[in-house]
Scaffold this motif. Structure first.
Motif, PDB file in Angstrom:
ATOM      1  N   GLY A  11       0.809  -1.206   0.000  1.00 15.20           N
ATOM      2  CA  GLY A  11       0.000   0.000   0.000  1.00 15.20           C
ATOM      3  C   GLY A  11       0.847   1.261   0.000  1.00 15.20           C
ATOM      4  O   GLY A  11       2.078   1.221   0.008  1.00 15.20           O
ATOM      5  N   VAL A  66      -2.401  -4.113  -2.503  1.00 11.70           N
ATOM      6  CA  VAL A  66      -3.052  -3.663  -1.272  1.00 11.70           C
ATOM      7  C   VAL A  66      -3.274  -2.152  -1.327  1.00 11.70           C
ATOM      8  O   VAL A  66      -2.342  -1.402  -1.628  1.00 11.70           O
ATOM      9  N   SER A  67      -4.506  -1.710  -1.060  1.00 11.84           N
ATOM     10  CA  SER A  67      -4.841  -0.289  -0.977  1.00 11.84           C
ATOM     11  C   SER A  67      -4.414   0.450  -2.255  1.00 11.84           C
ATOM     12  O   SER A  67      -4.869   0.100  -3.340  1.00 11.84           O
ATOM     13  N   SER A  89      -8.247  -4.500   0.424  1.00 10.77           N
ATOM     14  CA  SER A  89      -8.417  -3.208   1.115  1.00 10.77           C
ATOM     15  C   SER A  89      -8.237  -2.047   0.149  1.00 10.77           C
ATOM     16  O   SER A  89      -7.528  -1.082   0.433  1.00 10.77           O
ATOM     17  N   SER A  90      -8.898  -2.130  -0.985  1.00 14.27           N
ATOM     18  CA  SER A  90      -8.705  -1.140  -2.040  1.00 14.27           C
ATOM     19  C   SER A  90     -10.052  -0.772  -2.642  1.00 14.27           C
ATOM     20  O   SER A  90     -11.090  -0.878  -1.983  1.00 14.27           O
ATOM     21  N   SER A 128      -2.102   6.110   5.621  1.00  9.78           N
ATOM     22  CA  SER A 128      -1.896   4.877   4.863  1.00  9.78           C
ATOM     23  C   SER A 128      -2.675   3.688   5.408  1.00  9.78           C
ATOM     24  O   SER A 128      -3.158   2.851   4.648  1.00  9.78           O
ATOM     25  N   GLY A 130      -5.099   3.918   8.173  1.00 12.42           N
ATOM     26  CA  GLY A 130      -6.392   4.206   8.791  1.00 12.42           C
ATOM     27  C   GLY A 130      -6.258   4.649  10.235  1.00 12.42           C
ATOM     28  O   GLY A 130      -5.223   4.466  10.882  1.00 12.42           O
ATOM     29  N   HIS A 175     -12.008  -7.520   1.086  1.00 17.68           N
ATOM     30  CA  HIS A 175     -12.187  -6.282   1.839  1.00 17.68           C
ATOM     31  C   HIS A 175     -12.718  -6.565   3.241  1.00 17.68           C
ATOM     32  O   HIS A 175     -13.490  -7.509   3.451  1.00 17.68           O
ATOM     33  N   ASP A 179     -13.208  -1.569   7.480  1.00 19.72           N
ATOM     34  CA  ASP A 179     -12.207  -0.715   6.812  1.00 19.72           C
ATOM     35  C   ASP A 179     -12.652   0.742   6.940  1.00 19.72           C
ATOM     36  O   ASP A 179     -13.757   1.096   6.545  1.00 19.72           O
ATOM     37  N   VAL A 181     -10.741   3.378   5.730  1.00 19.69           N
ATOM     38  CA  VAL A 181     -10.198   4.164   4.625  1.00 19.69           C
ATOM     39  C   VAL A 181     -11.130   4.063   3.418  1.00 19.69           C
ATOM     40  O   VAL A 181     -11.500   5.071   2.807  1.00 19.69           O
ATOM     41  N   PHE A 182     -11.512   2.843   3.080  1.00 19.86           N
ATOM     42  CA  PHE A 182     -12.514   2.600   2.040  1.00 19.86           C
ATOM     43  C   PHE A 182     -13.690   1.859   2.699  1.00 19.86           C
ATOM     44  O   PHE A 182     -13.729   0.624   2.689  1.00 19.86           O
ATOM     45  N   HIS A 198      -8.574  -1.799   7.608  1.00 17.26           N
ATOM     46  CA  HIS A 198      -7.779  -1.509   6.407  1.00 17.26           C
ATOM     47  C   HIS A 198      -6.440  -2.251   6.409  1.00 17.26           C
ATOM     48  O   HIS A 198      -5.824  -2.405   5.362  1.00 17.26           O
TER      49      HIS A 198
END
Length: 219
Positions: A11, A66-67, A89-90, A128, A130, A175, A179, A181-182, A198
């Protein structure tokens, strides 16, 4: 039978150490870890993706990102043939971004973020990995190795301005439902891991070790 090549991309700002607990059967898979490069002047995400694909030495690899690394491998998969395309996690397109990212794009607020502030470990970790990482910040310092201002300015802009609006049907999306972040409420068509944040690449490695081989092999 030759081994299946599996390339992992970490990430944003993260090192390949985030994959240290990921173990795939060595008799079936050949694992390669990709690392972030410092972007060239005015380098687009597509141009950057092309540069990273040149590090891939196997035909028809599996790409796992990742991410922000998940965003990058999707762009790489437009340039080369891949066996499997997996993101963790993206997001599959910018419609899956949270409202704050969409607002940052609309208002160009991301340009106001002083990158020297993000270079601070605590802020970079929050950005990066969370918000939920703060309690164990010292444990995660080793995972954030890319602290170059030029890279951070470029990476933040590439995420916010990512222009993909249609998901690639090849993407297999893993996912966490926690999470931050997203957020999962924005994510469509994914394999959901209950209770995962995340940083599920670090906290849910047992699930990944058990299930990634089956996902790659299509079982």
């Amino acid at each position: 039978m030759s081994k299946i090549p599996v390339y992992f991309m970490p990430g944003l700002a993260a090192s390949t150490l985030i994959f240290e607990k990921i173990v795939l059967p060595e008799d079936i898979f050949e694992v390669v870890f990709l690392e972030w490069e410092i972007p060239l002047d005015k380098e687009s995400l597509v141009e950057y993706a092309l540069r990273i694909t040149k590090k891939i030495k196997h035909p028809n690899p599996v790409l796992i990102g990742v991410s922000f690394g998940g965003i990058l491998v999707q762009e790489m998969a437009n340039l080369i043939e891949v066996r499997k395309l997996i993101i963790i996690s993206s997001a599959k397109n910018n419609l899956e971004f949270p409202k704050r990212m969409k607002m940052a794009k609309a208002t160009k607020a991301y340009k106001l973020i002083p990158m020297s502030m993000i270079l601070n470990l605590k802020n970079l970790a929050r950005f990066s990995f969370g918000e939920k990482i703060n309690q164990r910040l010292h444990l995660y310092e080793k995972f954030l190795s890319v602290r170059d201002i030029r890279y951070l300015e470029w990476a933040v802009e590439q995420v916010i301005l990512w222009n993909r609006t249609k998901a690639d049907p090849r993407v297999i999306h893993i996912h966490g439902d926690a999470d931050d972040v997203f957020p999962i409420k924005n994510i469509k068509d994914c394999i959901t891991i209950k209770g995962a944040t995340h940083i599920l690449i670090l906290t849910k490695y047992k699930w990944l070790n058990a299930n990634l081989p089956k996902i790659i092999l299509g079982e």
